[in-house]
Design a protein around this motif. Structure first.
Motif, PDB file in Angstrom:
ATOM      1  N   LEU A  15       0.828  -1.201   0.000  1.00 34.13           N
ATOM      2  CA  LEU A  15       0.000   0.000   0.000  1.00 34.13           C
ATOM      3  C   LEU A  15       0.865   1.254   0.000  1.00 34.13           C
ATOM      4  O   LEU A  15       0.541   2.244  -0.674  1.00 34.13           O
ATOM      5  N   SER A  16       1.971   1.219   0.734  1.00 40.29           N
ATOM      6  CA  SER A  16       2.869   2.378   0.778  1.00 40.29           C
ATOM      7  C   SER A  16       3.523   2.628  -0.576  1.00 40.29           C
ATOM      8  O   SER A  16       3.711   3.783  -0.971  1.00 40.29           O
ATOM      9  N   ALA A  17       3.860   1.551  -1.276  1.00 36.43           N
ATOM     10  CA  ALA A  17       4.467   1.710  -2.600  1.00 36.43           C
ATOM     11  C   ALA A  17       3.483   2.344  -3.580  1.00 36.43           C
ATOM     12  O   ALA A  17       3.845   3.248  -4.354  1.00 36.43           O
ATOM     13  N   VAL A  18       2.234   1.884  -3.544  1.00 34.78           N
ATOM     14  CA  VAL A  18       1.215   2.478  -4.427  1.00 34.78           C
ATOM     15  C   VAL A  18       0.967   3.939  -4.046  1.00 34.78           C
ATOM     16  O   VAL A  18       0.876   4.816  -4.910  1.00 34.78           O
ATOM     17  N   ALA A  19       0.877   4.203  -2.731  1.00 32.14           N
ATOM     18  CA  ALA A  19       0.671   5.582  -2.269  1.00 32.14           C
ATOM     19  C   ALA A  19       1.837   6.469  -2.683  1.00 32.14           C
ATOM     20  O   ALA A  19       1.640   7.640  -3.037  1.00 32.14           O
ATOM     21  N   LEU A  20       3.043   5.929  -2.646  1.00 35.84           N
ATOM     22  CA  LEU A  20       4.216   6.707  -3.061  1.00 35.84           C
ATOM     23  C   LEU A  20       4.118   7.126  -4.517  1.00 35.84           C
ATOM     24  O   LEU A  20       4.384   8.286  -4.864  1.00 35.84           O
ATOM     25  N   LEU A  86     -15.352   2.141  -2.174  1.00 44.04           N
ATOM     26  CA  LEU A  86     -14.003   2.372  -1.672  1.00 44.04           C
ATOM     27  C   LEU A  86     -13.882   2.116  -0.175  1.00 44.04           C
ATOM     28  O   LEU A  86     -12.838   1.632   0.287  1.00 44.04           O
ATOM     29  N   ILE A  87     -14.924   2.435   0.564  1.00 44.79           N
ATOM     30  CA  ILE A  87     -14.834   2.403   2.020  1.00 44.79           C
ATOM     31  C   ILE A  87     -14.522   0.991   2.522  1.00 44.79           C
ATOM     32  O   ILE A  87     -15.046   0.005   2.012  1.00 44.79           O
ATOM     33  N   PHE A  88     -13.618   0.905   3.479  1.00 46.98           N
ATOM     34  CA  PHE A  88     -13.195  -0.355   4.101  1.00 46.98           C
ATOM     35  C   PHE A  88     -12.571  -1.323   3.098  1.00 46.98           C
ATOM     36  O   PHE A  88     -12.819  -2.530   3.132  1.00 46.98           O
ATOM     37  N   THR A  89     -11.760  -0.772   2.205  1.00 48.95           N
ATOM     38  CA  THR A  89     -11.007  -1.569   1.236  1.00 48.95           C
ATOM     39  C   THR A  89      -9.546  -1.125   1.259  1.00 48.95           C
ATOM     40  O   THR A  89      -9.230  -0.030   1.750  1.00 48.95           O
ATOM     41  N   PRO A  90      -8.634  -1.946   0.715  1.00 53.36           N
ATOM     42  CA  PRO A  90      -7.242  -1.501   0.607  1.00 53.36           C
ATOM     43  C   PRO A  90      -7.089  -0.212  -0.192  1.00 53.36           C
ATOM     44  O   PRO A  90      -6.189   0.589   0.080  1.00 53.36           O
ATOM     45  N   ALA A  91      -7.970   0.013  -1.171  1.00 53.95           N
ATOM     46  CA  ALA A  91      -7.908   1.252  -1.948  1.00 53.95           C
ATOM     47  C   ALA A  91      -8.124   2.467  -1.057  1.00 53.95           C
ATOM     48  O   ALA A  91      -7.505   3.520  -1.246  1.00 53.95           O
ATOM     49  N   ALA A  92      -9.023   2.341  -0.079  1.00 57.03           N
ATOM     50  CA  ALA A  92      -9.252   3.436   0.855  1.00 57.03           C
ATOM     51  C   ALA A  92      -8.014   3.692   1.709  1.00 57.03           C
ATOM     52  O   ALA A  92      -7.684   4.841   2.022  1.00 57.03           O
ATOM     53  N   ALA A  93      -7.307   2.620   2.072  1.00 55.24           N
ATOM     54  CA  ALA A  93      -6.068   2.771   2.838  1.00 55.24           C
ATOM     55  C   ALA A  93      -5.008   3.501   2.017  1.00 55.24           C
ATOM     56  O   ALA A  93      -4.271   4.340   2.538  1.00 55.24           O
ATOM     57  N   ALA A 164      -5.940   8.221   9.755  1.00 49.98           N
ATOM     58  CA  ALA A 164      -6.862   8.329   8.620  1.00 49.98           C
ATOM     59  C   ALA A 164      -7.219   6.953   8.078  1.00 49.98           C
ATOM     60  O   ALA A 164      -8.348   6.726   7.627  1.00 49.98           O
ATOM     61  N   THR A 165      -6.270   6.032   8.144  1.00 45.69           N
ATOM     62  CA  THR A 165      -6.498   4.692   7.607  1.00 45.69           C
ATOM     63  C   THR A 165      -7.591   3.961   8.359  1.00 45.69           C
ATOM     64  O   THR A 165      -8.487   3.350   7.760  1.00 45.69           O
ATOM     65  N   ILE A 166      -7.545   4.013   9.671  1.00 41.53           N
ATOM     66  CA  ILE A 166      -8.536   3.273  10.446  1.00 41.53           C
ATOM     67  C   ILE A 166      -9.934   3.865  10.278  1.00 41.53           C
ATOM     68  O   ILE A 166     -10.942   3.168  10.413  1.00 41.53           O
ATOM     69  N   MET A 167     -10.001   5.150   9.931  1.00 39.45           N
ATOM     70  CA  MET A 167     -11.302   5.790   9.730  1.00 39.45           C
ATOM     71  C   MET A 167     -11.971   5.314   8.445  1.00 39.45           C
ATOM     72  O   MET A 167     -13.185   5.089   8.412  1.00 39.45           O
ATOM     73  N   VAL A 168     -11.195   5.177   7.365  1.00 39.72           N
ATOM     74  CA  VAL A 168     -11.808   4.882   6.062  1.00 39.72           C
ATOM     75  C   VAL A 168     -11.602   3.437   5.610  1.00 39.72           C
ATOM     76  O   VAL A 168     -12.350   2.943   4.763  1.00 39.72           O
ATOM     77  N   ALA A 169     -10.577   2.759   6.142  1.00 38.90           N
ATOM     78  CA  ALA A 169     -10.313   1.377   5.726  1.00 38.90           C
ATOM     79  C   ALA A 169     -10.645   0.370   6.813  1.00 38.90           C
ATOM     80  O   ALA A 169     -10.725  -0.832   6.543  1.00 38.90           O
ATOM     81  N   GLY A 174      -6.515  -9.507   7.635  1.00 37.24           N
ATOM     82  CA  GLY A 174      -6.266 -10.144   6.352  1.00 37.24           C
ATOM     83  C   GLY A 174      -6.680  -9.321   5.157  1.00 37.24           C
ATOM     84  O   GLY A 174      -6.519  -9.765   4.012  1.00 37.24           O
ATOM     85  N   ARG A 175      -7.199  -8.107   5.395  1.00 37.72           N
ATOM     86  CA  ARG A 175      -7.666  -7.277   4.280  1.00 37.72           C
ATOM     87  C   ARG A 175      -7.150  -5.842   4.365  1.00 37.72           C
ATOM     88  O   ARG A 175      -6.589  -5.329   3.411  1.00 37.72           O
ATOM     89  N   THR A 176      -7.340  -5.196   5.496  1.00 38.92           N
ATOM     90  CA  THR A 176      -6.898  -3.803   5.614  1.00 38.92           C
ATOM     91  C   THR A 176      -6.023  -3.560   6.839  1.00 38.92           C
ATOM     92  O   THR A 176      -5.703  -2.411   7.145  1.00 38.92           O
TER      93      THR A 176
END
Length: 222
Positions: A15-20, A86-93, A164-169, A174-176
């Protein structure tokens, strides 16, 4: 049995690599535009771009929740138009980490662009180079040390994002569940050993990134 579950580690790195990638692209483009243009309302726009840096991440997450939640304008539009939630998915994270880390990339890139000697860019333009070619062949290579520093700080910040991650993901095992969320879960459950291992691993990864950046910066100055 393994000392820890490794899924939060791999998920955090992915997730950090994609966010980068997302943050670097957006931050560099925004910084280049802001460094080159003056216009009415520029200070307000820049303040909005830097706001996630000074707001508590949980506030940023709450705003995101209002936007991309099922009843939010963006979330409702995506679900009704494309059946995408998007909510509660890796994409949201990824989105949360990108927004929280964006100011670091933006500030580093803007400082790098403002520090450049405009002579080389002006010379390239006078020889007929297009603005796009000047950007790719002159501006980016000259600003690269500052951009690299911003990228490392962005990666480290995204890797450690929690509020922010825990709020939206959420914290779905095993998922977020990223490393910071795994630390929170372990500490809340009283398993300080697991929390300590994850904390040490997260600190070690970020330390490696920073040491590599410092080493690379010294080599560039020689």
């Amino acid at each position: 049995m393994p000392l820890i579950e490794w899924h939060p580690v791999w998920l955090s790195l992915q997730l950090s690599a994609v966010a980068l990638v997302l943050t670097a692209c957006a931050g560099i483009l925004a910084a280049h535009f802001m460094a080159r243009h003056d216009f009415r309302g520029k200070d307000i726009l820049e303040g909005l771009l830097l706001l996630p840096l000074v707001l508590p991440p949980v506030v940023t997450g709450y705003v995101l929740l209002l936007l991309i939640g099922r009843r939010g304008p963006v979330g409702a539009w995506l679900e009704h138009s494309f059946d995408v939630r998007l909510i509660f998915t890796p994409a949201a994270a990824v989105l949360a980490a990108s927004i929280v880390a964006f100011p670091l990339m933006y500030q580093s890139a803007k400082a790098a662009f403002l520090s450049l000697n405009p002579f080389w860019q002006d010379a390239a333009r006078s020889l007929g180079a297009s603005p796009m070619r000047v950007f790719w062949t002159i501006t980016l290579p000259l600003a690269w040390p500052g951009l690299a520093a911003g990228a490392v700080l962005t990666l480290a910040r995204a890797l450690g994002e929690f509020g922010a991650t825990i709020m939206v993901a959420g914290n779905i095992s095993g998922r977020t569940t990223t490393m910071p969320l795994a630390i929170y879960t372990a500490a809340e459950g009283g398993d300080l050993r697991i929390a300590g291992i994850y904390s040490a691993l997260l600190g070690a990864l970020n330390l490696v990134f920073l040491i590599a950046l410092n080493h690379w910066t010294r080599r560039q100055k020689r």
